[in-house]
Scaffold this motif. Structure first.
Motif, PDB file in Angstrom:
ATOM      1  N   ASP A  30       0.834  -1.203   0.000  1.00 52.15           N
ATOM      2  CA  ASP A  30       0.000   0.000   0.000  1.00 52.15           C
ATOM      3  C   ASP A  30       0.867   1.252   0.000  1.00 52.15           C
ATOM      4  O   ASP A  30       0.587   2.222  -0.720  1.00 52.15           O
ATOM      5  N   ALA A  97     -15.145   3.564   5.756  1.00 55.46           N
ATOM      6  CA  ALA A  97     -14.288   2.509   6.280  1.00 55.46           C
ATOM      7  C   ALA A  97     -14.862   1.791   7.495  1.00 55.46           C
ATOM      8  O   ALA A  97     -14.723   0.575   7.619  1.00 55.46           O
ATOM      9  N   LYS A 106     -10.968  -0.148   0.129  1.00 58.40           N
ATOM     10  CA  LYS A 106     -10.455   0.816   1.100  1.00 58.40           C
ATOM     11  C   LYS A 106     -10.386   2.238   0.570  1.00 58.40           C
ATOM     12  O   LYS A 106     -10.371   2.485  -0.633  1.00 58.40           O
ATOM     13  N   ASN A 107     -10.327   3.173   1.529  1.00 60.38           N
ATOM     14  CA  ASN A 107     -10.071   4.579   1.253  1.00 60.38           C
ATOM     15  C   ASN A 107      -8.576   4.781   1.033  1.00 60.38           C
ATOM     16  O   ASN A 107      -7.740   4.137   1.671  1.00 60.38           O
ATOM     17  N   THR A 108      -8.213   5.720   0.115  1.00 60.91           N
ATOM     18  CA  THR A 108      -6.805   6.032  -0.104  1.00 60.91           C
ATOM     19  C   THR A 108      -6.502   7.513   0.117  1.00 60.91           C
ATOM     20  O   THR A 108      -5.370   7.945  -0.068  1.00 60.91           O
ATOM     21  N   SER A 144      -8.893  -0.859  -5.376  1.00 64.22           N
ATOM     22  CA  SER A 144      -8.581  -1.763  -4.274  1.00 64.22           C
ATOM     23  C   SER A 144      -9.361  -3.060  -4.406  1.00 64.22           C
ATOM     24  O   SER A 144     -10.471  -3.082  -4.933  1.00 64.22           O
ATOM     25  N   GLY A 174      -7.589  -7.465  -0.759  1.00 64.29           N
ATOM     26  CA  GLY A 174      -7.231  -6.159  -0.240  1.00 64.29           C
ATOM     27  C   GLY A 174      -6.078  -5.500  -0.958  1.00 64.29           C
ATOM     28  O   GLY A 174      -5.589  -4.460  -0.517  1.00 64.29           O
TER      29      GLY A 174
END
Length: 244
Positions: A30, A97, A106-108, A144, A174
């Motif tokens: 990530d 989230a 997911k949030n980035t 994601s 993920g």
């Protein structure tokens, strides 16, 4: 076995059929992917960025019906009905989230919580907003939880030709990837279609993906930008590049 197919249909300003697109897919940890995305964004001269943090109502649990279309600053996303609808029908969700029921998406956005979730839709169409067209040349976005087993990016041009780009499948649940595309100056309209397909070509109605931090705008000499970006590719990162 899941396969996520993204098909981008591009219409040029004239009847010519030589409009092209250069695409890249970056994956790794990530931290590595986020670093590449930040570097890529720093090269834009003009841009619009959608983080899904402002102006949206998140859907509790991520699985409720949030409607078939989500309008954003970079265009509209629409879940379209197919012969096999997704687990929650033809719907999309701006997810958060702490309440999502989906694992791996997911949030980035730094300090953020939200992203746009496919909500397990089998087909999602993204109509890009290219206004003004003169300020448009490139897009970038995070995906994601995509390509757990097998995935390809197909780009369809106005002359009907296609190309396939490995979205680096066989990655764990993920996983995070960053996708970029540079468009020929003649392009005045662009559409990306996300088709959730199984290896046998049938629809996958119980799988999905998240998209976040979409940037649309213009960068100088994008091919040079891509080369500079290679300096960020550390151990474990991978890259695929295709040019029509």
């Amino acid at each position: 076995m899941k396969r996520l197919v993204l098909a981008a249909a591009i219409t040029a300003a004239s009847a010519a059929t030589n409009a092209s697109v250069i695409t890249n897919v970056i994956t790794g940890t990530d931290a590595e992917v986020l670093a590449y995305g930040a570097f890529y964004e720093s090269n834009f001269i003009t841009s619009t960025k959608e983080t899904f943090e402002n102006g949206f109502t998140t859907v509790a649990g991520g699985a409720d019906n949030s409607g078939t279309t989500v309008n954003t600053s970079v265009g509209s996303f629409t879940s379209e009905a197919t012969a096999t609808p997704g687990s929650y029908g033809a719907t999309l969700a701006v997810s958060e989230a702490s309440t999502t029921v989906f694992s791996g998406r997911k949030n980035t956005t730094a300090g953020g919580t939200n992203w746009l979730d496919s909500n397990d839709s089998t087909k999602v169409v993204w109509e890009l907003a290219l206004d003004p067209v003169s300020s448009f040349s490139d897009i970038g976005f995070y995906l994601s939880d995509v390509g757990d087993v097998e995935a390809f990016l197909n780009v369809e041009f106005d002359d009907g030709t296609t190309q396939s780009i490995d979205l680096l499948g066989n990655t764990p649940n993920g996983n995070l990837q960053y996708v970029t595309a540079h468009f020929d100056p003649s392009v005045t309209y662009a559409k990306i279609v996300f088709n959730n397909l199984l290896a046998d070509g049938s629809w996958a109605d119980n799988d999905g993906w998240g998209i976040d931090d979409i940037i649309v705008g213009k960068v100088p000499e994008p091919s040079s930008v891509a080369l500079l970006g290679l300096g960020l590719l550390g151990a474990g990162m991978a890259r695929r590049n295709k040019k029509a």
